[in-house]
Design an enzyme around this catalytic site. Structure first.
Site, mmCIF file in Angstrom:
data_model
loop_
_atom_site.group_PDB
_atom_site.id
_atom_site.type_symbol
_atom_site.label_atom_id
_atom_site.label_comp_id
_atom_site.label_asym_id
_atom_site.label_seq_id
_atom_site.Cartn_x
_atom_site.Cartn_y
_atom_site.Cartn_z
ATOM 1 N N GLU A 25 126.223 -25.960 131.553
ATOM 2 C CA GLU A 25 125.838 -25.203 130.656
ATOM 3 C C GLU A 25 126.678 -25.032 129.241
ATOM 4 O OE1 GLU A 25 125.176 -21.214 132.177
ATOM 5 O OE2 GLU A 25 124.045 -21.955 133.905
ATOM 6 N N ARG B 220 131.342 -6.052 129.850
ATOM 7 C CA ARG B 220 132.308 -6.298 131.010
ATOM 8 C C ARG B 220 133.217 -5.387 131.295
ATOM 9 N NH1 ARG B 220 136.719 -9.562 131.835
ATOM 10 N NH2 ARG B 220 136.892 -10.508 133.904
ATOM 11 N N LYS C 97 128.946 -22.870 126.785
ATOM 12 C CA LYS C 97 129.783 -21.632 126.962
ATOM 13 C C LYS C 97 129.540 -20.932 125.678
ATOM 14 C CE LYS C 97 134.208 -19.796 128.654
ATOM 15 N NZ LYS C 97 134.321 -18.708 127.473
ATOM 16 N N TYR D 293 122.440 -15.734 132.109
ATOM 17 C CA TYR D 293 123.081 -17.124 132.835
ATOM 18 C C TYR D 293 123.601 -16.885 134.360
ATOM 19 C CZ TYR D 293 127.270 -15.067 130.810
ATOM 20 O OH TYR D 293 128.191 -14.338 130.176
ATOM 21 N N LYS E 154 129.124 -25.397 136.858
ATOM 22 C CA LYS E 154 128.789 -24.320 138.007
ATOM 23 C C LYS E 154 128.266 -25.316 139.050
ATOM 24 C CE LYS E 154 127.672 -20.778 134.851
ATOM 25 N NZ LYS E 154 126.506 -19.854 134.538
ATOM 26 N N LYS F 149 137.126 -26.127 127.807
ATOM 27 C CA LYS F 149 136.986 -25.466 126.626
ATOM 28 C C LYS F 149 137.177 -26.657 125.675
ATOM 29 C CE LYS F 149 137.938 -21.063 126.599
ATOM 30 N NZ LYS F 149 138.417 -20.191 125.751
ATOM 31 N N CYS G 218 161.116 -7.723 104.571
ATOM 32 C CA CYS G 218 161.639 -6.644 103.493
ATOM 33 C C CYS G 218 161.980 -5.479 104.118
ATOM 34 C CB CYS G 218 160.267 -6.174 102.691
ATOM 35 S SG CYS G 218 160.401 -4.712 101.946
ATOM 36 N N GLU H 223 124.938 -13.558 127.876
ATOM 37 C CA GLU H 223 125.720 -13.377 126.826
ATOM 38 C C GLU H 223 125.192 -12.695 125.630
ATOM 39 O OE1 GLU H 223 128.921 -14.249 127.688
ATOM 40 O OE2 GLU H 223 129.991 -14.524 125.843
ATOM 41 N N CYS I 56 161.273 -9.014 98.229
ATOM 42 C CA CYS I 56 160.154 -8.767 98.649
ATOM 43 C C CYS I 56 159.168 -8.850 97.504
ATOM 44 C CB CYS I 56 160.055 -7.358 99.003
ATOM 45 S SG CYS I 56 158.288 -6.696 99.459
ATOM 46 N N TYR J 294 103.161 -10.715 113.254
ATOM 47 C CA TYR J 294 103.918 -9.716 114.378
ATOM 48 C C TYR J 294 103.977 -8.305 113.739
ATOM 49 C CZ TYR J 294 107.232 -8.479 117.570
ATOM 50 O OH TYR J 294 108.300 -7.803 118.633
ATOM 51 N N ASP J 295 104.440 -8.229 112.707
ATOM 52 C CA ASP J 295 104.824 -6.801 111.978
ATOM 53 C C ASP J 295 103.629 -6.332 111.859
ATOM 54 O OD1 ASP J 295 107.311 -7.864 111.854
ATOM 55 O OD2 ASP J 295 107.448 -8.299 109.387
ATOM 56 N N ASP K 227 129.850 -18.228 122.760
ATOM 57 C CA ASP K 227 130.917 -17.403 122.598
ATOM 58 C C ASP K 227 130.468 -16.000 121.892
ATOM 59 O OD1 ASP K 227 133.557 -16.737 122.086
ATOM 60 O OD2 ASP K 227 133.856 -18.128 120.215
ATOM 61 N N CYS L 166 157.813 -5.079 96.507
ATOM 62 C CA CYS L 166 158.667 -3.889 96.075
ATOM 63 C C CYS L 166 160.080 -4.649 95.366
ATOM 64 C CB CYS L 166 159.053 -2.957 96.969
ATOM 65 S SG CYS L 166 160.218 -3.609 98.387
ATOM 66 N N CYS M 137 158.497 0.505 101.239
ATOM 67 C CA CYS M 137 157.495 -0.628 100.271
ATOM 68 C C CYS M 137 156.303 -0.324 100.289
ATOM 69 C CB CYS M 137 157.917 -2.056 100.907
ATOM 70 S SG CYS M 137 156.871 -3.216 100.358
HETATM 71 S S1 IVH Z 1 129.112 -17.855 134.175
HETATM 72 C C1 IVH Z 1 132.205 -15.448 136.904
HETATM 73 N N1 IVH Z 1 128.084 -18.775 131.909
HETATM 74 O O1 IVH Z 1 132.573 -16.780 129.544
HETATM 75 C C2 IVH Z 1 131.965 -16.128 135.466
HETATM 76 N N2 IVH Z 1 129.604 -17.535 131.415
HETATM 77 O O2 IVH Z 1 135.314 -17.091 130.311
HETATM 78 C C3 IVH Z 1 130.477 -15.989 135.440
HETATM 79 N N3 IVH Z 1 130.284 -17.115 129.156
HETATM 80 O O3 IVH Z 1 133.088 -13.425 130.395
HETATM 81 C C4 IVH Z 1 130.115 -16.221 134.235
HETATM 82 N N4 IVH Z 1 128.802 -18.558 128.389
HETATM 83 O O4 IVH Z 1 131.199 -13.870 128.792
HETATM 84 C C5 IVH Z 1 128.777 -18.266 132.338
HETATM 85 N N5 IVH Z 1 126.819 -20.247 130.420
HETATM 86 C C6 IVH Z 1 127.783 -19.271 130.677
HETATM 87 C C7 IVH Z 1 128.629 -18.724 129.780
HETATM 88 C C8 IVH Z 1 129.606 -17.658 130.074
HETATM 89 C C9 IVH Z 1 129.837 -17.587 128.123
HETATM 90 C C10 IVH Z 1 131.310 -16.609 129.097
HETATM 91 C C11 IVH Z 1 131.013 -14.984 129.935
HETATM 92 C C12 IVH Z 1 132.573 -14.863 130.624
HETATM 93 C C13 IVH Z 1 133.377 -15.909 129.869
HETATM 94 C C14 IVH Z 1 134.273 -16.264 130.784
#
Ligand code: IVH
Length: 665
Positions: A113, A136, A115, A226, A290, A314, A425, A174, A407, A36-37, A117, A410, A430
């Site tokens: 899906e 955002r 989530k 997404y 969703k 979560k 303290c 993301e 403390c 590729y390079d 981070d 100091c 300090c």
């Molecule tokens: S859908 C209206 N899908 O989670 C929200 N968000 O807590 C539409 N995020 O700001 C977002 N993975 O940054 C969606 N598979 C996923 C996601 C995702 C991470 C984040 C996104 C959002 C935050 C909300």
């Protein structure tokens, strides 16, 4: 001849794009990185010899060589909402009940899906070309980070599959940093005596907010798409199909996406991932559920801040077991003494943890923790890991940790707070406190002085070069170059970074002062309200308390801070040294000059903050509570007690329409 070269260049570009697609979207590379390079080098050579053929969509043009001065603001064509959270299966079932009730049937399916981070980004493609990438921000407006996002190889600069692409297509997704890249980045930073990023999300966010895209390019960020924002024509009638279309267009979509027929199936899929997440090379903090069909999403709609058609689930924080090797006492920027555990290093959520906060001495006592104990630590999205439980006491009879009377830095006397939780303290000179205050002042969220890290701050204090914030601005290159491990070049860099910080926005300076209870958000509110440091310093306590979202505790703290002669003197010195914060929003008119407004309830077109901003820009004031001094109460839906009070006091109540008219008149 020229035509041949141009054809050859285009062929190479196509070839490279195809390999990007195979690598990032299909996860099925056909050639090695070396090959590729080589292709890439060949294209670069041809373009260098034929500069007229270089176009912005060429894979060689991802990295802009010219650093930006700052980020422009972008208004999102469709707001970027946030998401409601749930933490257990029962809450998910309750969500499903609400959906069924509102749709009046159970004929719907879900898409599940991961989530991711990282941080949300909106990519705008016009005529297949990436034109803007924005963060955002507050959901309505974000930062234009196009130059940085272009360096992310997983983000196509041109969409594939030519003819069926909507003229306007906003793709949301993301940006994240793979865990392995994060670990490597921190290793390199440690070697260079730079501070480590707390987690991959911070590293990704920090990398996207760099003004120099060449550094971003070296950070190995990646991307998953997404959702869509504005589209000139929909890609499909449901989410699952539109994700498939994303892939066809060359946009990477996470491979672990599943459909579920009902909430029970959705929960099973989610629970499976809680265990498996450590196998991924990126961090996830939960799952997203969703509604699949777009027409059903439209029926469900959104509340002010989040859609009703999706919800996040979560995960509980990740935990690990380790032993306490010793306990230190740290001094914070306001003198608070905090016990900190030194741990046998252990891997937790992708990072090696060596230290954990024990919060305060009451907590230490409650946990009953001491040296040698086996403990459970966890990271709950916070930056600093916490000790949550003692699993087993040490066998040897180690005495319980004693609450310090002085403390550790100091040696002056430590005093318990009135409310009884913190031990402080109280010596304001300090060096331990000073160090923390300076670290905070220079930190990313405040004055953002690059290269002024903890090790340098330590040396500055030890060598008595700096005794307060203002002293930073009096430093010279020669003074710095005399310090340990400080080459001439780095000394110059530090001085430049300090110099640059002189014109940071006002809110950053307010935040950087480290006034108790005042963080970045409240500093922004104060900066918008007062427009100058001088005006803020003169504000009366009850005027401060009147400001929406400030309240009495913060008001008292701000008022007292500025009444202190020493603080005053440091601020005078700061201004004398040339610190000149950039003033926020200039006033656009005097239409509402001198008028005091209270905004309450949900407005139809404006958010409360936007209305307040509009009032200030027109010379008016916005207050958080209704009093005799209030001229108008601008009331939306569900206005609550403020409206009643206005009626009682005979204050004029206006609606949004009337307000907008006043602004026009
Ligand atoms: S859908 C209206 N899908 O989670 C929200 N968000 O807590 C539409 N995020 O700001 C977002 N993975 O940054 C969606 N598979 C996923 C996601 C995702 C991470 C984040 C996104 C959002 C935050 C909300």
């Amino acid at each position: 001849m020229a035509k041949d070269v141009s054809k050859q260049i285009e062929r190479l570009r196509e070839e490279i794009r195809r390999h990007d697609y195979l690598y990032y979207v299909l996860n099925q590379p056909e050639i090695s990185d070396r090959q590729y390079d080589r292709l890439f080098a060949e294209l670069k050579k041809l373009e260098a010899a034929n500069p007229l053929f270089v176009t912005a969509d060429s894979p060689t043009q991802r990295v802009s060589e010219r650093p930006l001065e700052g980020f422009a603001t972008v208004r999102h064509a469709v707001p970027m909402l946030s998401m409601d959270n749930t933490y257990n299966a029962d809450e998910l079932t309750a969500f499903d009940e609400r959906v069924a009730k509102q749709l009046g049937s159970r004929d719907y399916d879900y898409v599940i899906e991961l989530k991711i981070d990282g941080l949300a980004i909106s990519l705008r493609y016009e005529g297949s070309m990436l034109v803007t990438a924005a963060t955002r921000g507050n959901g309505e407006m974000g930062d234009d980070v196009t130059a940085n996002v272009r360096t992310i190889r997983a983000v196509p600069l041109v969409l594939m599959d030519g003819d069926k692409i909507p003229a306007v297509l906003e793709v949301r997704g993301e940006v994240y940093m793979p865990t392995s890249s994060f670990v490597e980045l921190n290793r390199l930073r440690a070697e260079a005596c730079e501070s480590a990023f707390a987690n991959p999300r911070n590293a990704a966010a920090g990398s996207l907010k760099l003004l120099d895209a060449r550094i971003t390019a070296a950070r190995n960020l990646s991307f998953f798409a997404y959702a869509t924002g504005q589209v000139s024509e929909p890609l499909a009638s449901n989410h699952y199909e539109s994700l498939k279309r994303f892939r066809e267009l060359g946009l990477p979509v996470n491979p672990n996406i599943k459909k579920a027929r009902d909430i029970k199936e959705a929960i099973e899929i989610c629970d499976g991932w809680s265990e498996k997440r450590s196998e991924l090379d990126y961090q996830i903090d939960g799952m997203v559920i969703k509604i699949n069909r777009f027409e059903q999403r439209d029926i469900l709609g959104a509340t002010g801040r989040a859609p009703r058609w999706c919800i996040s689930y979560k995960f509980a924080a990740e935990q690990a077991e380790t032993t306490i090797e010793s306990i230190d006492v740290q001094v914070g920027k306001s003198g608070i003494l905090t016990p900190v555990a030194n741990l046998t290093p252990v891997l937790l959520a992708g990072t090696t943890v060596k230290r954990a906060s024990l919060h305060n001495f009451d907590e230490l006592k409650r946990l009953g923790v001491g040296q040698g104990d086996t403990v459970i630590i966890e990271k709950a999205g916070e930056i600093i890991p916490q000790v949550v439980e003692v699993k087993a006491k040490a066998t040897s009879n180690v005495p319980l940790f004693e609450i310090p009377k002085t403390c550790p830095i100091c040696n002056s006397i430590a005093v318990k707070d009135e409310d009884g939780v913190y031990i402080r303290c109280v010596n304001r000179d300090c060096p331990g406190q000073l160090k923390e205050r300076l670290k905070y002042f220079a930190g990313r969220g405040q004055m953002d002085i690059e290269n002024l890290g903890p090790a340098l701050i330590d040396q500055l204090i030890e060598n008595r070069l700096v005794g307060n914030f203002a002293d930073l601005y009096k430093l010279s290159e020669i003074q710095l170059a005399g310090l340990e491990r400080m080459a001439e070049k780095s000394a110059a860099n530090v001085i430049t970074a300090i110099e640059e910080s002189k014109t940071r926005p006002l809110w950053r300076l307010i935040a950087a002062l480290g006034i108790r209870h005042i963080g970045g958000r409240s500093a922004q509110i104060l900066a918008e309200h007062f427009s100058s440091l001088n005006a803020l310093m003169k504000a009366a306590e009850n005027d401060l308390a009147e400001i929406d979202q400030i309240g009495p505790t913060m008001a008292k703290s701000i008022y007292e801070y500025f009444r202190d002669p020493e603080n005053h003197s440091v601020i005078d010195q700061l201004l004398d040294a040339g610190v000149k914060p950039e003033q926020p929003e200039t006033r656009r008119s005097d239409k509402l000059a001198g008028k005091i407004f209270v905004v309450t309830g949900t407005l139809e077109n404006l958010s409360r903050q936007q209305a307040q901003q509009a009032i200030r820009q027109a010379g008016g004031k916005s207050s958080g509570s209704v009093s005799k001094k209030t001229d108008f109460v601008l009331a939306g839906e569900n206005p609550g007690s403020k409206l009643e009070k206005a009626r009682k006091l005979g204050i004029e109540v206006i609606d949004e329409k009337r307000f907008l008219k006043m602004m026009e008149e």
